[in-house]
Scaffold this active site. Sequence first.
Site, mmCIF file in Angstrom:
data_model
loop_
_atom_site.group_PDB
_atom_site.id
_atom_site.type_symbol
_atom_site.label_atom_id
_atom_site.label_comp_id
_atom_site.label_asym_id
_atom_site.label_seq_id
_atom_site.Cartn_x
_atom_site.Cartn_y
_atom_site.Cartn_z
ATOM 1 C CE LYS A 124 -16.173 11.735 -9.752
ATOM 2 N NZ LYS A 124 -16.866 12.075 -8.475
ATOM 3 N N GLY B 25 -16.704 7.334 -9.063
ATOM 4 C CA GLY B 25 -15.256 7.354 -8.908
ATOM 5 C C GLY B 25 -14.498 7.024 -10.174
ATOM 6 C CD GLU C 10 -8.244 18.031 3.857
ATOM 7 O OE1 GLU C 10 -8.248 17.038 4.623
ATOM 8 O OE2 GLU C 10 -9.247 18.664 3.547
ATOM 9 C CB CYS D 115 -10.971 15.656 6.996
ATOM 10 S SG CYS D 115 -10.774 17.419 6.671
ATOM 11 C CD GLU E 215 -11.386 10.521 8.371
ATOM 12 O OE1 GLU E 215 -11.332 11.767 8.400
ATOM 13 O OE2 GLU E 215 -11.053 9.841 7.383
#
Length: 515
Positions: free
Chosen positions: A207, A240, A282, A316, A413
């Site tokens: 996906k 999602g 991750e 990231c 972040e």
Amino acid sequence: MTGRYPKYWINGIRRFCSSAVLHEEPITPPVEVKYNQLLINGQFVDAASGKTFPTFDPRTGEAITMVAEADTEDVNRAVSAARKAFNEGPWPKMTAYERSCIMLRFADLLEKHSDELAALETWDNGKPYEQAANEEIPMLIRLFRYYAGWADKIHGLTAPADSLHHVQTLHEPIGVAGQIIPWNFPLLMFAWKVGPALACGNTVVLKPAEQTPLSALYVSKLFHEVGLPPGVLNVITGSGSAGAALASHMDVDKLAFTGSTETGKAILSASAQSNLKPVTLELGGKSPFIICEDADIDKAVELAHSAVFFNQGQCCCAGSRTFVHERVYDEFVEKAKARALKRVVGDPFKKGVEQGPQIDTEQFEKILKYIKSGTESGATLESGGEKLGSKGFYVQPTVFSNVQDNMLIAKDEIFGPVQSLLKFKDVEEVIRRANSSHYGLAAGVFTQNIDAANTISRALRVGTVWVNCFNIFDAAIPFGGYKMSGHGREKGVYSLSNYLQVKAVVTPLKNPAWL
């Protein structure tokens, strides 16, 4: 306004604004959208519901095309196709060398279509075309050649036993792998996930992110053109909810996810509440980039700039916490500001552009809110801080100085072009502060002192430490995080273990030759 000058000009001198080339009409992408349906069992099909959703051009905010929107029924169809291909199809049963040959042919075909792939990636994502063409597509090709090389080198062991038994271990494919990839590096994440899974003999339901579905569909079609059997690689596009259905599916044997830490927690929960499928994660990061007092400042400024602004800051492992030794801090701030002001922002298809738009309006607004938070919390805005242009999702490269550890811009972040400059006194202090984060994905160290480099590298609780370099993503280098940046490793030999399970086979030795 000051006379005839905009507010970011003082006495005719540009103070906060980066170099921008946004006055022209968007360049027409040199590629057409060929595939926008679900790919199930080797065929492009509409969603069962008939629903579609738009994927947008980040340069304008306008729709590129409509894409099939998968729901639970479509996920079930894709998983069933993958299960049949694994249980009954030729892929896990063919020799590893045959699988390797198909993957190598795929890499060759990717090379032939590299210009189209780079253009499609830029159009759907907003990253500079030169970055996609010169860095990411070659790495995509390299990764599949790398994993093709591993396919016929996966094997078990023989082990000594205390009793009279012959013991061997088999490394077998785990089965149907569900894989959910993010929007920041769509094709590279495709390779990081699909490459090792197929090399090990698994089948896949992939996906892609709803923001960037187009390139995954394109390359998956190319894969089938070189002989990939139907059902081995299935692609479901959508929101999602499709990812949630995949994560909780009882017939998925393994799940791999790259994305936010918040969503990673939901993925783990879905696994626990369904069939306890193993999960590789991750996740997010807030990587420290440490500039020691002996650093060549000009080189350090350029490297730190690239570490945080690469890919519009949507990385990231971005080095978004730039720790600078107090003895060189003021010089570094001035030069970091000057470099940010020179950064060329504009249409990513235009030659020489370093920074394109952010991915979408949600990320765009999030970044601007963090910038506002930085100014309100007392950090000094050295450059940038505002949007660019009247359409699209462009943000000025932004540099803050006098940043403190408790500020949101130093803790969260941001995933955008925002550099936070923090001051430190000594090695012990910077190690403690660098480690005082929930994240532990990566870090950078810039120093000429080998003792300092070794001390800091060993002390940092992160999955990757780059010394006097950053963002080096060779196919053989494992990548993954400590703490809330995830678990498991991608790339390199370590990634293969994500898609294998070990079986012990024990046989009595009735007439050992040595007795």
